[in-house]
Design a protein around this motif. Structure first.
Motif, mmCIF file in Angstrom:
data_model
loop_
_atom_site.group_PDB
_atom_site.id
_atom_site.type_symbol
_atom_site.label_atom_id
_atom_site.label_comp_id
_atom_site.label_asym_id
_atom_site.label_seq_id
_atom_site.Cartn_x
_atom_site.Cartn_y
_atom_site.Cartn_z
ATOM 1 N N LYS A 79 0.844 -1.200 0.000
ATOM 2 C CA LYS A 79 0.000 0.000 0.000
ATOM 3 C C LYS A 79 0.881 1.254 0.000
ATOM 4 O O LYS A 79 0.599 2.215 -0.727
ATOM 5 N N TRP A 80 1.924 1.220 0.814
ATOM 6 C CA TRP A 80 2.878 2.332 0.890
ATOM 7 C C TRP A 80 3.568 2.541 -0.456
ATOM 8 O O TRP A 80 3.754 3.679 -0.906
ATOM 9 N N PHE A 81 3.928 1.438 -1.114
ATOM 10 C CA PHE A 81 4.603 1.512 -2.414
ATOM 11 C C PHE A 81 3.694 2.158 -3.456
ATOM 12 O O PHE A 81 4.164 2.983 -4.268
ATOM 13 N N ILE A 82 2.415 1.806 -3.460
ATOM 14 C CA ILE A 82 1.462 2.417 -4.395
ATOM 15 C C ILE A 82 1.377 3.926 -4.152
ATOM 16 O O ILE A 82 1.438 4.734 -5.089
ATOM 17 N N LEU A 83 1.246 4.317 -2.892
ATOM 18 C CA LEU A 83 1.140 5.744 -2.575
ATOM 19 C C LEU A 83 2.397 6.494 -2.981
ATOM 20 O O LEU A 83 2.333 7.600 -3.521
ATOM 21 N N LEU A 84 3.546 5.888 -2.723
ATOM 22 C CA LEU A 84 4.803 6.582 -2.966
ATOM 23 C C LEU A 84 5.132 6.658 -4.458
ATOM 24 O O LEU A 84 5.681 7.668 -4.927
ATOM 25 N N SER A 85 4.798 5.617 -5.212
ATOM 26 C CA SER A 85 5.183 5.575 -6.626
ATOM 27 C C SER A 85 4.135 6.206 -7.547
ATOM 28 O O SER A 85 4.487 6.797 -8.570
ATOM 29 N N ILE A 164 9.758 7.453 5.949
ATOM 30 C CA ILE A 164 10.073 6.194 6.629
ATOM 31 C C ILE A 164 9.024 5.892 7.697
ATOM 32 O O ILE A 164 8.529 4.767 7.812
ATOM 33 N N ILE A 165 8.652 6.919 8.467
ATOM 34 C CA ILE A 165 7.628 6.739 9.502
ATOM 35 C C ILE A 165 6.300 6.345 8.876
ATOM 36 O O ILE A 165 5.519 5.579 9.466
ATOM 37 N N SER A 166 6.032 6.851 7.659
ATOM 38 C CA SER A 166 4.752 6.542 6.990
ATOM 39 C C SER A 166 4.605 5.052 6.711
ATOM 40 O O SER A 166 3.478 4.563 6.552
#
Length: 229
Positions: A79-85, A164-166
């Protein structure tokens, strides 16, 4: 079948609508929010496959490792990867609160499809319990993730720290949630205070994001007024 689909979809849409409508400035394009929701929904299939392999091969035999790695890290990382990319560099992500909307959207896309699968397996009588626990917890993990991604994008300093905290804040909370379910015999006694804390934290982060957006939009307005004088 229609009843199960409705019961599976309704909690996710209700929670997403709540956080979406709390955007006090320019609302996010519906198409982009829906796209993020779909990305989250599609994540269910590869993640479930990997988790099935882990279970079938007895790769993760410890409850602690299973809670924090097989479930929490795997789900929160993607999920984090989708948001970040996809979302982080997008032009529509133009104020801190937007992170809340997109974080909730990708998480609730995942939670909604997962919820439908579980209701088909367990029965519609479990709909209320799943809405109160798994679906709402996923939403709050996404809110917390989105808060720190928004803070990271619009902070003048320490951007990498917030990014990182996210990942690690929702990872730790999600792992704790799963660990309570897996290991506690009277898990409800521990889950109720945990969910109260999670709602308090998620709503607090949403409020802080609105404050950050107010300051950010105030600065933009001030710059535009100065430029046009």
């Amino acid at each position: 079948m229609l009843g199960i689909l409705s019961a599976g979809i309704a909690p996710g849409l209700a929670l997403l609508s709540y956080f979406y409508l709390k955007d006090q400035y320019e609302s996010e394009p519906f198409s982009m929010v829906f796209k993020t929701f779909i990305f989250g929904a599609l994540l269910v299939f590869p993640i479930m496959f990997v988790q099935y392999v882990f279970d079938a091969e007895n790769i993760l035999q410890s409850n602690l490792i299973s809670a924090y790695l097989s479930s929490s890290l795997l789900e929160e990382f993607f999920k984090w990867f989708i948001l970040l990319s996809v979302i982080y560099p997008h032009v529509t992500f133009d104020e801190p609160y937007d992170g809340i909307v997109y974080g909730a959207s990708v998480s609730l896309g995942f939670a909604t499809v997962e919820n439908i699968f579980y209701l088909f397996t367990l029965g519609i009588e479990h709909a209320i319990g799943r809405a109160l626990l798994p679906v709402s917890s996923h939403a709050l993990f996404g809110v917390i993730m989105g808060y720190y991604i928004g803070k990271g994008k619009f902070s003048a300093t320490s951007n990498k720290k917030w990014i990182i905290i996210s990942l690690f804040a929702p990872f730790f909370l999600h792992g704790t949630y799963d660990y309570i379910l897996i290991t506690m015999e009277n898990w409800l006694y521990f889950m109720v205070p945990f969910m109260i804390f999670l709602w308090w934290l998620g709503l607090k982060k949403a409020k802080q994001a609105r404050v950050l957006s107010a300051h950010y939009n105030g600065k933009i307005t001030s710059i535009n007024e100065t430029f046009h004088q």
